[in-house]
Design a protein around this motif. Structure first.
Motif, mmCIF file in Angstrom:
data_model
loop_
_atom_site.group_PDB
_atom_site.id
_atom_site.type_symbol
_atom_site.label_atom_id
_atom_site.label_comp_id
_atom_site.label_asym_id
_atom_site.label_seq_id
_atom_site.Cartn_x
_atom_site.Cartn_y
_atom_site.Cartn_z
ATOM 1 N N PRO A 23 0.812 -1.227 0.000
ATOM 2 C CA PRO A 23 0.000 0.000 0.000
ATOM 3 C C PRO A 23 0.840 1.269 0.000
ATOM 4 C CG PRO A 23 -0.081 -1.072 2.150
ATOM 5 C CD PRO A 23 0.583 -2.031 1.214
ATOM 6 N N LEU A 24 2.038 1.234 0.566
ATOM 7 C CA LEU A 24 2.894 2.419 0.498
ATOM 8 C C LEU A 24 3.300 2.706 -0.949
ATOM 9 C CD1 LEU A 24 5.174 1.991 3.646
ATOM 10 C CD2 LEU A 24 3.507 3.822 3.241
ATOM 11 N N ARG A 27 0.626 4.190 -2.992
ATOM 12 C CA ARG A 27 0.408 5.607 -2.687
ATOM 13 C C ARG A 27 1.567 6.466 -3.169
ATOM 14 N NH1 ARG A 27 -3.822 5.781 1.083
ATOM 15 N NH2 ARG A 27 -3.211 7.785 1.959
ATOM 16 N N HIS A 29 5.024 5.873 -2.850
ATOM 17 C CA HIS A 29 6.283 5.861 -2.111
ATOM 18 C C HIS A 29 7.175 4.703 -2.548
ATOM 19 C CE1 HIS A 29 4.380 8.865 0.376
ATOM 20 N NE2 HIS A 29 3.412 8.026 0.705
ATOM 21 N N GLY A 401 -3.112 -1.704 4.846
ATOM 22 C CA GLY A 401 -3.610 -0.493 4.194
ATOM 23 C C GLY A 401 -3.740 0.658 5.168
ATOM 24 N N ALA A 404 -0.259 1.970 6.222
ATOM 25 C CA ALA A 404 0.357 2.914 5.291
ATOM 26 C C ALA A 404 -0.139 4.337 5.556
ATOM 27 C CB ALA A 404 0.060 2.498 3.850
ATOM 28 N N GLU A 405 -1.427 4.482 5.850
ATOM 29 C CA GLU A 405 -1.963 5.801 6.167
ATOM 30 C C GLU A 405 -1.347 6.342 7.458
ATOM 31 O OE1 GLU A 405 -6.135 5.309 6.396
ATOM 32 O OE2 GLU A 405 -6.383 4.741 4.291
ATOM 33 N N GLU A 408 2.187 7.614 6.803
ATOM 34 C CA GLU A 408 2.150 8.950 6.197
ATOM 35 C C GLU A 408 1.830 10.022 7.237
ATOM 36 O OE1 GLU A 408 0.833 8.069 1.584
ATOM 37 O OE2 GLU A 408 -0.724 8.499 3.068
ATOM 38 N N ARG A 414 2.910 12.556 2.038
ATOM 39 C CA ARG A 414 1.650 12.711 1.322
ATOM 40 C C ARG A 414 1.623 11.763 0.147
ATOM 41 N NH1 ARG A 414 0.675 19.298 0.980
ATOM 42 N NH2 ARG A 414 0.578 19.653 3.234
ATOM 43 N N PRO A 415 0.471 11.098 -0.050
ATOM 44 C CA PRO A 415 0.377 10.200 -1.213
ATOM 45 C C PRO A 415 0.328 10.983 -2.502
ATOM 46 C CG PRO A 415 -1.761 10.417 -0.167
ATOM 47 C CD PRO A 415 -0.769 11.153 0.707
ATOM 48 N N GLY A 419 -1.561 7.606 -7.064
ATOM 49 C CA GLY A 419 -1.421 6.339 -6.354
ATOM 50 C C GLY A 419 -2.553 6.037 -5.420
ATOM 51 N N VAL A 420 -3.561 6.904 -5.376
ATOM 52 C CA VAL A 420 -4.674 6.694 -4.455
ATOM 53 C C VAL A 420 -5.928 6.469 -5.241
ATOM 54 C CG1 VAL A 420 -5.968 7.690 -2.554
ATOM 55 C CG2 VAL A 420 -3.540 8.186 -2.763
#
Length: 421
Positions: A23-24, A27, A29, A401, A404-405, A408, A414-415, A419-420
């Protein structure tokens, strides 16, 4: 951002990072595990990158030897060797990783709590870092026994004295590792630190547990984020409807380090047979073909699709590895825990405290005793109801998931919009 990760050599810890990397990466990264070349073999294809440090000329034992000793720690001399291996691994990473992280232009560090070098190297390079608890969190609390202790929960004065005495003994046993940590604090010009608990991130810890599975803490832990198991893919497999005319099913696994225990597997298989259950055994490559053929089980495999196998089971028999127990909780399956080492006694204590399974000493677990416990878990609906309630907590936690938030949020990343979803 570019997140560089440091962890122990064990495959289950690498797997947690690989799940978090997905998930990173989605987004926007970049995530890179920095470790010895041999550890790169356990990195699965996917979002987690790998960069090898130069381990030539260092006294640290080969990775395969370290894993083999951890699988058979023994007492007391084998345990001392495992602790020495931990100290040497930390020494190697502290010596070689800073230069590589600088070359990689790391923006932040994700540091597994069980590898002290993550926090030390991040501090040396003045990089922000978050901790990852792939095993039970090491954050200490006077009401909680250390994860390596299987004590039942007792928040009263006697329980707290017991916990404090046990922690003091533990810290004396861990002195070789503590001395290595202290030495690198001096070399890096950092404030003195000694234990793994001294090295958790001031920003926060990503834990593969859920708050409902923890023991009641005496102190608030606002930086401990209970996120549930980190798994690659979309989540736990759905449970299938049970065949009404068929026997119950048991899935048995002792994890990647303990899969060599043929005698224990044989007792498990015999016990499940006596309980009238079908049994699937996954030994994670620890048994020879001849040993596997001698087990009286319906299916014996090196590796199973664990989430699916657990979802199809009525009971899981396990050594108490956090990954297996949390996978069982994710689909509401009660567990029989036979703890062996590391944080497995602490996992067993939580299983008993919350009534989602049973536990017994793996040395004295006879086939008859295993059969009795399996029957109880199959016939007493309270265990399944409590495990089902735990599955709701796991689903709500969010897994990799949500982790990952949190990363951040803690690190100010910031994503990327692309990627979101």
């Amino acid at each position: 951002m570019h997140f560089c990760c440091l962890s122990p050599v064990y495959p289950s810890h690498v797997a947690a990072l690989a799940a978090l990397a997905e998930p990173l990466a989605a987004r926007g990264h970049r995530v890179t595990l920095v470790h010895r070349p041999a550890v790169g073999r356990s990195v699965p294809d996917g979002a987690l990158g790998f960069a090898a440090i130069d381990d030539d000329g260092h006294r640290a034992a080969p990775v395969a030897a370290m894993i083999a000793r951890a699988a058979r720690p023994g007492l007391p001399f084998g345990l001392r060797r495992v602790i020495r291996d931990m100290a040497d691994a930390t020494d190697l990473l502290c010596d070689r990783a800073p230069e590589l992280l600088s070359a990689l232009d790391a923006d932040a560090v994700i540091a597994d709590e069980m590898e002290a070098a993550g926090a030390l190297v991040a501090a040396r390079l003045n990089l922000p870092f978050v901790s990852l608890a792939a095993a039970l969190p090491v954050e200490r609390d006077p009401a909680l026994p250390l994860p390596v202790m299987g004590f039942s929960f007792d928040a009263g004065p006697a329980g707290r004295r017991r916990n404090a005495i046990a922690a003091s003994i533990h810290d004396r046993i861990m002195r070789p590792h503590a001395d290595t940590v202290a030495a690198w604090c001096r070399r890096f010009g950092l404030a003195p630190r000694r234990s793994l608990a001294d090295l958790v991130s001031p920003l926060g810890t990503l834990a593969q547990t859920v708050a409902a599975f923890d023991l009641p803490r005496a102190l608030p832990a606002p930086r401990l984020h209970h996120l549930g198991p980190f798994r690659r893919g979309t989540g736990p497999a759905p449970r299938e409807d049970r065949r009404r005319d068929g026997p119950p099913r048991v899935f048995a696994s002792l994890g990647t380090l303990q899969g060599w225990r043929f005698g224990l597997f044989r007792r498990i298989a015999d016990g499940c047979r006596r309980a009238g259950a079908e049994v699937t055994i996954a030994h994670c490559g620890g048994l020879s073909a001849g040993e596997a053929a001698r087990l009286d089980a319906d299916e014996v495999v090196a590796f199973a699709p664990q989430q699916r196998a657990i979802a199809d089971a009525d009971v899981v028999v396990t050594h108490g590895g956090l990954n297996t127990v949390m996978d069982a909780m994710a689909v509401g399956v009660p567990v029989l825990v036979l703890p062996i080492a590391f944080d497995q006694p602490g996992v067993a204590a939580r299983v008993l405290h919350h009534g989602v399974g049973l536990s017994m000493n793996h040395h004295t677990a006879t086939p008859a005793a295993i059969a009795r416990s399996v029957r109880v878990l199959l016939e007493d609906p309270r265990y399944r109801r409590r495990a089902a309630a735990m599955s709701v907590a796991v689903a709500d936690a969010g897994g990799a998931g949500r982790a990952a938030e949190v990363v951040e949020s803690l690190l100010g990343a910031r994503p990327l919009a692309r990627g979101v979803a």
